[in-house]
Every structure is written in structure tokens, then in C-alpha cells.
Design a protein around this motif. Structure first.
Motif: not given
Length: 313
Positions: A139-142, A146-148, A152-156
Motif C-alpha cells: 500500500k505504501l508503494f501503490d 496512504y503513504k502520506l 504523518n502518523a509516524d512524524a506525530s
């Protein structure tokens, strides 16, 4: 090293190269004892325990990393990956346990003879780094959206974890700023702990020597002290427990001596009770009749006295 091994082999005078090799000429397997069951499809390998287990034979704990001489054989296929089975004997008893590979789950599965010690938990609960699954990676690749969102969740999460990391770093710096003092405190704590262990070991050895036993003693608890005191000739019990026990005995005890109260005695007691009741009833009737006669006599006397007085007037 490989060429040196080949040169150090001894070829006897009657060796025939047409046989195909030195091992075939001698009639032994190339793996020697490890290949003694090769005709059955079994090889002897050095197997390392993949996780902590409990042996079903002796109920002892066997830690991860303990190595055994195991019989390895192929039992099936998972798509194109072979499934192997390992049979080994416990080093503490005569029990055998069988473990096989599980390529589908990237794990090992216990077939018989042991059970796994469950120490697994969800790494997300401990805020550990969890590798992404294949579905998430796809999903991150396609999916760019979802990648964005994922980024953002990882950054928070990283931003919210900064204060805790700073506190941990400062605590570590404060604790180990003076290495000499920290080392001194640790050595003092270890020294006192070692002294307690030695004293306990001396007491245990004296008790084992007195009892002529050769077993491992478990730590003493309050329940053990209470049971030991009850097993003695004169058990020691505090005043509150004695009072409570006596109160319970009085409450639960019968008012009649039940051990010597037979049916015959019960019938005699009922007969005597009926006789007593009948006697009391007769006495009450006689007393009531006597009182009534006395009252009539009194009334008659009072009436006569009244009549006489009226006549005199």
C-alpha cells in the motif's frame, strides 16, 4: 584447509580406485556417526532450541539456545520449501520431544514431548519498532495518500516521544555522570546481597546436615511457619487465633450431648416431659379452683357484713 584434509587421508595398499572413493571402499558414510541412519533418511545434526520450553517428562525448564544431538528427517513440503522434523532426547530425563519447522509462519512447532513457554506479547503495547507487513509495504508503494498519512502518523508519534526520550537521556546522564560513585553504590548493594545469600546458605546447610537430607530448599514463607507450628506437639498460636477458634467451637457445638443421645433416651425424655407438663397442668387447675373458692368465701363474708350493718341502721 580442504586440500590438506584430502592429503592426510590414508589409503591402504589394497585400495582399489575403481570402487569410487575411500568411504565406499571402507563401507562407511562420509559423515561417520552422524550418517549412521542415512539409509532411513535421517541425519544426526546439532539442533539449537529456538525458544523456551517445558519438558513433559520432568517438567523442567529448557532455555532457548540449549543444543541437542537431534535426528533430522524430511516430513513434507510447504510449496517448494521442505518441512523438517527433529527428534531429540531431554538431557535431564529419558523423555523425547519432537519439533518441526513451520515455514508458513516462520516458526517452529512442537509436536510432542514438550510445551512452549508463552512469553509473547504485542510489540505495539511496548512501543517497539514493528516491521511493516507485506500488505502495508504494498500500500505504501501503490497508494500515495496512504503513504502520506502513514508518514504523518509516524512524524506525530516521533514528536510526542521526544519529551520522554529527553527525560530518559537526562536520567541516564545524572545516574552515570559520576562513574566512581555509581560503581561504589552498585558494589555496596552487591556486597550486602552476597552477605545475605551466604547467611541463608549457611542456615540451609545446617538444617540439611541436621536432617541428613540432600535436597534443594525453597524460600520460607509465613504459611510454612504456620503449618510447621501446627505439626509440633504443642502448636504455637497467638491469643486472637485461639479466641477465634474457641468462639467457633462454641457456636458450632450442639446444646445436647449428641454422641450419647440415643433414640431410647429420646423417647424417655419425651415421656418425662409429657408427664411433667401434665403434672404442672393439674397443679395449676387445683390452684385455680382453690383461689376461686377462697374468693367466693370472701365475697360471702363481705355481703353478710354489709347486710348486718344495714339492719342495725
Amino acid at each position: 584447509m580442504g586440500e590438506r584434509k584430502g592429503q592426510n587421508k590414508y589409503y591402504p595398499p589394497d585400495y582399489d580406485p575403481k570402487v569410487g572413493g575411500l568411504n565406499k571402499f571402507k563401507g562407511v558414510h562420509a559423515l561417520r556417526e552422524r550418517g549412521r541412519k542415512a539409509h532411513l533418511g535421517i541425519l544426526i545434526i546439532r539442533f539449537e532450541m529456538p525458544y523456551n520450553i517445558w519438558c513433559d517428562g520432568c517438567n523442567n525448564h529448557i532455555g532457548m539456545g540449549v543444543r541437542y544431538n537431534a535426528e533430522k528427517k524430511k516430513t513434507g513440503m510447504y510449496y517448494t520449501t521442505p518441512v523438517y522434523e527433529f527428534n531429540m532426547k531431554c538431557h535431564l530425563c529419558d523423555n523425547h520431544f519432537i519439533i518441526k519447522t513451520d515455514p508458513g509462519n516462520l516458526d517452529y512447532q512442537i509436536i510432542s514431548g514438550a510445551r512452549r513457554q508463552e512469553n509473547r506479547w504485542d510489540p505495539l503495547q511496548n512501543e517497539q519498532i514493528v516491521p511493516e507487513t507485506k500488505e502495508t509495504q504494498k500500500k505504501l508503494f501503490d497508494d500515495s495518500m496512504y503513504k502520506l498519512e502513514h508518514g504523518n502518523a509516524d512524524a506525530s508519534i516521533a514528536e510526542s516521544s521526544k519529551p520522554r526520550l529527553v527525560n530518559l537521556f537526562n536520567r541516564n546522564e545524572d545516574t552515570w555522570a559520576d562513574n566512581y560513585t555509581a560503581n561504589q553504590k552498585l558494589r555496596a548493594a552487591f556486597r550486602s546481597q552476597s552477605k545475605e545469600v551466604k547467611m541463608k546458605a549457611a542456615v540451609d546447610n545446617a538444617l540439611l546436615k541436621k536432617s541428613s537430607l540432600n535436597i534443594a530448599l525453597l524460600p520460607e514463607s509465613e504459611e510454612d511457619r504456620r503449618v510447621a507450628s501446627l505439626l509440633r506437639i504443642k502448636p504455637s498460636m497467638d491469643v486472637e487465633k485461639k479466641t477465634d477458634l474457641l468462639r467457633r467451637q462454641i457456636i458450632t457445638a450442639s446444646a445436647l450431648p449428641m454422641d450419647s443421645f440415643t433414640p431410647d433416651k429420646e423417647r424417655k425424655a419425651v415421656k418425662a416431659l409429657k408427664t411433667t407438663l401434665a403434672t404442672n397442668l393439674v397443679v395449676k387447675k387445683s390452684e385455680s379452683s382453690h383461689v376461686s373458692k377462697k374468693q367466693k368465701l370472701t365475697n360471702s363474708l363481705v355481703g353478710d357484713y354489709g347486710e348486718s350493718s344495714s339492719d342495725s341502721n
